[in-house]
Design an enzyme around this catalytic site. Structure first.
Site, mmCIF file in Angstrom:
data_model
loop_
_atom_site.group_PDB
_atom_site.id
_atom_site.type_symbol
_atom_site.label_atom_id
_atom_site.label_comp_id
_atom_site.label_asym_id
_atom_site.label_seq_id
_atom_site.Cartn_x
_atom_site.Cartn_y
_atom_site.Cartn_z
ATOM 1 N NE ARG A 231 -4.264 -1.301 0.181
ATOM 2 C CZ ARG A 231 -4.500 -2.514 -0.601
ATOM 3 N NH1 ARG A 231 -3.447 -2.946 -1.491
ATOM 4 N NH2 ARG A 231 -5.435 -2.981 -0.668
ATOM 5 C CD GLU A 260 -2.775 2.797 -5.603
ATOM 6 O OE1 GLU A 260 -1.642 2.370 -5.055
ATOM 7 O OE2 GLU A 260 -3.822 2.369 -5.907
ATOM 8 C CG HIS A 278 -3.152 -1.256 -6.853
ATOM 9 N ND1 HIS A 278 -3.420 -0.621 -5.808
ATOM 10 C CD2 HIS A 278 -2.854 -2.643 -6.570
ATOM 11 C CE1 HIS A 278 -3.753 -1.286 -5.041
ATOM 12 N NE2 HIS A 278 -3.629 -2.554 -5.189
#
Ligand code: 8YV
Length: 315
Positions: A231, A260, A278
């Protein structure tokens, strides 16, 4: 029995939406798009379906008096207020294990990419610069020192792969795991000082926020590489940008970011980083397995059967 009503709180793939629509009354993100419809449906909503990035806070949970289950299509659930859910006897489920291989594969790929300069060499060839001479020599990964920040299921899958590269392995975590044959170091700073590749694979959330800060990056040093497939919140992104620009560390491979999908210009401008969007679990096979498990948790709950994968706090 009327079909259970559920609220979808993220853009979910069609191979999850379809079974949801076939089995439940689905309200797709109306809590954001249609407040009036949401106010009417809220008293009847018994389930939530979301992704690993979804925010399900206490305020949303409070607005759903009939809520029974929150099913996350993802292993990470740091966006869900689990304490608020448990206070209401709402169970939270996630999708562990089915994505271990893909996330671990990406971690190794990012390690090889940053060490060997693979994306940079791809651009070098495409830009027609090879005729002007070879690229600068890169760094060898095999036989070097891997430091894992987190040694859960995915951390161990990364370690397995790194052994095949002849790497030495050490880790840090809340506590030592005596059953594991790897060296334990109590802090990320101590681990960084003994690593060539520091890989972040720990859950997000308040307990790990900015765990990788300027001090840890200094300990990693000018020959060290940082990899983050967990993360963005675990790394102090501004400190990382400064460390990369100043050569405090050699480079980084990043699949996750603080905000993000927005990645700072300063980070995107650097040449000693490899950036991915991601994609840790982003394969058709794995996302279908995650979707099946996320659906199975909802179906089991409403059939009053044992849940396949409640989060640890709800076991
Ligand atoms: C996402 C992830 O969930 O599993 C996680 O925790 O971060 C990813 O797999 C994915 O983006 C699917 O929603």
């Amino acid at each position: 029995m009327p079909r259970p009503e559920i609220l979808v709180v993220a853009k979910l793939p069609p191979f999850l939406m379809q079974p949801l629509i076939e089995n439940f009354v689905v309200h797709d993100r109306i809590h954001e798009s249609d407040p009036a419809a949401f106010a009417k449906a809220a008293p009847r909503i018994r389930g939530i379906a979301g992704s690993g990035e979804s925010k399900v806070d206490a305020a949303l949970i409070d607005r759903l008096p009939a809520l029974e289950i929150i099913s996350v299509m993802g292993v990470g659930y740091d966006g869900v207020d689990v304490a608020a859910a448990k206070a209401r006897n709402v169970v939270v489920t996630h999708t562990p294990n089915v994505l271990n291989d893909d996330v671990a594969d990406l971690a190794l790929a990012l390690m090889l990419c940053v060490a060997r300069g693979i994306p940079q060499s791809d651009r070098y060839v495409r830009d027609g610069r090879w005729p002007s001479g070879p690229m600068p020599l890169a760094r060898k990964m095999s036989g070097s020192r891997l430091g894992l920040v987190g040694i859960g299921r995915i951390g161990q899958a990364i370690a397995q792969r790194a052994l095949a590269f002849g790497m030495s392995i050490a880790y840090t975590a809340r506590s030592a795991k005596p059953d594991l044959p790897y060296r334990y170091l109590p802090t990320a700073r101590e681990l960084a000082a003994e690593s060539d590749f520091l890989v972040v694979i720990t859950p997000g959330g308040a307990t790990t926020r900015k765990l990788i800060d300027a001090e840890v990056l200094r300990a990693l040093g000018p020959q060290g590489f940082l990899i983050n497939v967990a993360r963005g919140s675990v790394v102090d992104e501004q400190a990382l940008i400064e460390a990369l620009a100043a050569g405090t560390i050699a480079g980084a491979g990043l699949d996750v970011f603080e905000n993000e999908p927005n990645v700072p210009d300063a980070l995107r401008a650097l040449t000693n980083v490899v950036l991915t969007s991601h994609i840790g679990s982003a394969t058709g096979q794995t996302r279908r397995a995650m979707a099946d498990l996320a659906f199975a948790n909802l179906a089991a709950h409403f059939a009053r059967k044992p849940l396949p994968s409640p989060v640890p706090e709800c076991r």
